[in-house]
Design an enzyme around this catalytic site. Structure first.
Site, PDB file in Angstrom:
ATOM      1  N   HIS A   1      12.161 -29.767  21.453  1.00 57.42           N
ATOM      2  CA  HIS A   1      12.192 -28.318  21.229  1.00 57.42           C
ATOM      3  C   HIS A   1      11.325 -27.603  22.267  1.00 57.42           C
ATOM      4  O   HIS A   1      10.098 -27.604  22.160  1.00 57.42           O
ATOM      5  CB  HIS A   1      11.695 -27.983  19.822  1.00 57.42           C
TER       6      HIS A   1
ATOM      7  N   CYS B   1      18.192 -30.176  20.523  1.00 60.90           N
ATOM      8  CA  CYS B   1      18.114 -31.032  19.337  1.00 60.90           C
ATOM      9  C   CYS B   1      19.519 -31.257  18.755  1.00 60.90           C
ATOM     10  O   CYS B   1      20.324 -31.968  19.350  1.00 60.90           O
ATOM     11  CB  CYS B   1      17.147 -30.447  18.316  1.00 60.90           C
TER      12      CYS B   1
ATOM     13  N   GLU C   1      10.979 -24.484  22.631  1.00 62.40           N
ATOM     14  CA  GLU C   1      10.541 -23.182  22.136  1.00 62.40           C
ATOM     15  C   GLU C   1       9.214 -23.230  21.382  1.00 62.40           C
ATOM     16  O   GLU C   1       8.585 -22.187  21.175  1.00 62.40           O
ATOM     17  CB  GLU C   1      11.622 -22.564  21.229  1.00 62.40           C
TER      18      GLU C   1
ATOM     19  N   SER D   1       6.822   5.222   6.462  1.00 64.91           N
ATOM     20  CA  SER D   1       5.938   4.455   5.588  1.00 64.91           C
ATOM     21  C   SER D   1       4.477   4.581   5.993  1.00 64.91           C
ATOM     22  O   SER D   1       3.592   4.209   5.239  1.00 64.91           O
ATOM     23  CB  SER D   1       6.327   2.975   5.633  1.00 64.91           C
ATOM     24  N   GLY D   2       4.222   5.067   7.204  1.00 68.63           N
ATOM     25  CA  GLY D   2       2.876   5.097   7.728  1.00 68.63           C
ATOM     26  C   GLY D   2       2.573   3.917   8.622  1.00 68.63           C
ATOM     27  O   GLY D   2       1.513   3.845   9.227  1.00 68.63           O
ATOM     28  N   GLY D   3       3.520   2.972   8.709  1.00 68.90           N
ATOM     29  CA  GLY D   3       3.324   1.786   9.520  1.00 68.90           C
ATOM     30  C   GLY D   3       3.908   1.919  10.915  1.00 68.90           C
ATOM     31  O   GLY D   3       4.493   2.943  11.276  1.00 68.90           O
ATOM     32  N   VAL D   4       3.751   0.856  11.681  1.00 63.45           N
ATOM     33  CA  VAL D   4       4.199   0.863  13.070  1.00 63.45           C
ATOM     34  C   VAL D   4       5.718   0.992  13.163  1.00 63.45           C
ATOM     35  O   VAL D   4       6.238   1.762  13.967  1.00 63.45           O
ATOM     36  CB  VAL D   4       3.739  -0.428  13.788  1.00 63.45           C
ATOM     37  N   ASP D   5       6.433   0.231  12.341  1.00 60.71           N
ATOM     38  CA  ASP D   5       7.879   0.142  12.492  1.00 60.71           C
ATOM     39  C   ASP D   5       8.567   1.501  12.301  1.00 60.71           C
ATOM     40  O   ASP D   5       9.334   1.953  13.155  1.00 60.71           O
ATOM     41  CB  ASP D   5       8.457  -0.872  11.506  1.00 60.71           C
ATOM     42  N   SER D   6       8.308   2.140  11.173  1.00 59.46           N
ATOM     43  CA  SER D   6       8.979   3.417  10.922  1.00 59.46           C
ATOM     44  C   SER D   6       8.490   4.491  11.886  1.00 59.46           C
ATOM     45  O   SER D   6       9.246   5.390  12.271  1.00 59.46           O
ATOM     46  CB  SER D   6       8.789   3.861   9.467  1.00 59.46           C
ATOM     47  N   SER D   7       7.225   4.403  12.312  1.00 62.38           N
ATOM     48  CA  SER D   7       6.690   5.378  13.262  1.00 62.38           C
ATOM     49  C   SER D   7       7.396   5.277  14.612  1.00 62.38           C
ATOM     50  O   SER D   7       7.785   6.285  15.211  1.00 62.38           O
ATOM     51  CB  SER D   7       5.184   5.181  13.446  1.00 62.38           C
TER      52      SER D   7
END
Length: 510
Positions: free
Chosen positions: A168, A80, A170, A222-228
């Site tokens: 585009h 583009c 993508e 935090s209990g979430g996926v990322d920090s785990s």
């Protein structure tokens, strides 16, 4: 750089991150850099993609980078704006489009000899999104694709591996866009598609070992996926030198703190639970503005960590589970794209807190984090958890915050999430939650008139959180959940369902 890399030069398009997602789907590593900050030449850089842009190449202040250190040494694909820039800067002409060039179009001409377009079907659908168009191209440019309205939909520069396309590849609506990108990054650039979750784990753990050495690291869970997943990577790299802190900020889901703390201990993580509910809720008293809430929570979170870190001798690093969309939506760290909101994990640390930051996931999208989690052996419940914002329920209470509002929203959220699990719908959606609105409405319960709160339910489908559609949950399920909430949660007499997509809305309300 340790692996083969495709560089994406960002001119400010909101599609830039989607280009990166598509390239990574091909198991090819890529990085996004501002158009003005091309890194030093490196043998592992295999090719470059120029993104779209909200600018016109005719604008006085339009991005015009010097590409002499790229052309013709590296394969180059302009998308583009990138294509228009290459044409204009090489002696072609770009002007405002006389006809609308937004939305679906079809390639009426494809050069069958073009290595960029191998496997692309004549007539294939592409997605246009530009106000300017290329009117003519220099003599050393060859047209490789056209639509009925756009002659120069794609071109190649003779004698060098440089290409431009005005559509585009993508986006979802370009039906064979991934084939085009594969032709570029695999066949033209020669990438071996070796960037996998397994290779990410191996290289990241090795990098953490080298960077951290024998240093101690403190990580907020935090209990979430990322920090785990971040904790598991760090635990694999440095073991007991990782000190995990799980903070109850008073804004978690119902009974979340103890449940998650127990699970972390089962994962053999070195974790300490901290009850800081009063500290956070007192700091938030009377605050309505969502950005102010985030800043207060971020500061309080850091204060808690500062206190906890001083209990451990010689802590050098603070680890965070920041992922790529957090960075993108907070500020233009790697490019000039527009800021949407701040994120309490992406603002750095105050000078007095002498800890360096390590963010092992800050280049990954959410679906990539989940794949890495599976590779590390995290169980399905952890991997499948819906995203939960760092500020927690603070950004789902659209008014000032007090303990009663938190309790009410926890009860509503618990009924909604439990209902999704019971009816096997939890894993059908990307994220689901409830929002407490700053609205009260008239209702009737029995023979009594009520004047109570409204809650909104939100459920979306997505792959990476960058875009999302509202989840078409069954009416029968929504009716049952609404009835349960109104009957079981005192203080609520009306439930609404959010049917907005992202964009134009965001997933969270604040």
């Amino acid at each position: 750089m340790m692996q083969e890399t495709i560089l994406i030069l960002d001119f400010g398009s909101q599609y830039t991150q989607l280009i990166a997602r598509r390239v990574r789907e091909l198991n090819v590593y890529c990085e996004i850099h501002p158009f003005s900050k091309f890194p030093q030449p490196d043998k592992n850089i295999k090719g470059v993609i120029l993104s779209g842009s909200p600018f016109s190449v005719r604008d006085e202040n339009a991005p015009f980078p010097d590409l002499t250190h790229i052309r013709p040494e590296l394969p180059l694909l302009g998308v583009c704006y990138g294509a228009q820039f290459l044409a204009q800067s090489s002696g072609g002409m770009v002007a405002p489009s006389e006809i609308r060039e937004y939305g679906r179009a079809n390639l009426s001409f494809i050069d069958p000899a073009s290595d960029l377009l191998q496997g692309i079907t004549p007539g294939t659908q592409v997605w246009m999104s530009h106000a300017d168009t290329i009117l003519n191209i220099p003599e050393n440019f060859t047209v490789i694709a056209s639509t009925p309205d756009v002659i120069f939909a794609g071109y190649k520069i003779s004698g060098e591996p440089t290409y431009g396309i005005q559509f585009h590849p993508e986006v979802y609506h370009t039906t064979e866009g991934l084939t085009l990108l594969k032709n570029f990054v695999v066949d033209i650039c020669g990438c071996h598609q070796s960037w996998t979750p397994e290779s990410f784990v191996e290289s990241t753990v090795a990098s953490l070992v080298e960077t951290l050495g024998d240093d101690k690291v403190v990580l907020g869970l935090s209990g979430g996926v990322d920090s785990s997943v971040a904790a598991m990577l760090l635990n694999r790299a440095i073991g007991k030198n990782l000190y995990c802190i799980f903070v109850d900020n008073g804004l978690l889901r119902k009974n979340e703190f103890q449940k998650v703390l127990d699970r972390y201990q089962q994962l053999d993580l070195n974790v300490t639970g901290v009850d800081a509910r009063d500290l956070f809720l007192d700091a938030l008293r009377g605050v309505i503005d969502p950005e102010q809430k985030r800043k207060i929570i971020g500061k309080t979170f850091i204060d808690v960590f500062d206190t906890e870190a001083h209990k451990i001798r010689d802590i050098k690093w603070l680890a965070q589970g920041t992922i790529y969309p957090d960075v993108i939506e907070s500020h233009s760290v790697k490019g000039p794209s527009a800021t949407i909101k701040s994120h309490h994990n992406v603002g750095g640390l105050p000078a007095h807190m002498k800890l360096k930051i390590v963010e092992p996931l800050n280049s990954l999208f959410k679906d990539e984090v989940r794949k890495v989690g599976r590779t590390l052996g995290l169980d399905a419940e952890f991997i499948g958890r819906h995203p939960f914002p760092g500020p927690g329920l603070a950004v789902r209470i659209l008014s000032d915050i007090d303990r009663e509002k938190v309790r009410l929203l926890q009860e509503v959220d618990d009924i909604f999430i439990s209902g999704l699990r019971t009816h096997n719908l939890y894993h059908e959606v990307w994220q689901a939650f409830a929002v407490l609105l700053p609205v009260q409405t008239v209702g009737v319960m029995g023979d009594e008139r009520t004047y109570e709160n409204v809650v909104a339910l939100r459920a979306v489908t997505s792959t990476d959180g960058m875009t999302a559609d509202w989840a078409h949950l069954p009416y029968e399920f929504l009716a049952r959940v609404s009835n349960d909430i109104i009957n079981k949660v005192k203080g609520v007499n009306r439930v609404v369902y959010d049917i907005s997509s992202k964009p134009p809305a965001t997933i969270e309300w604040e």
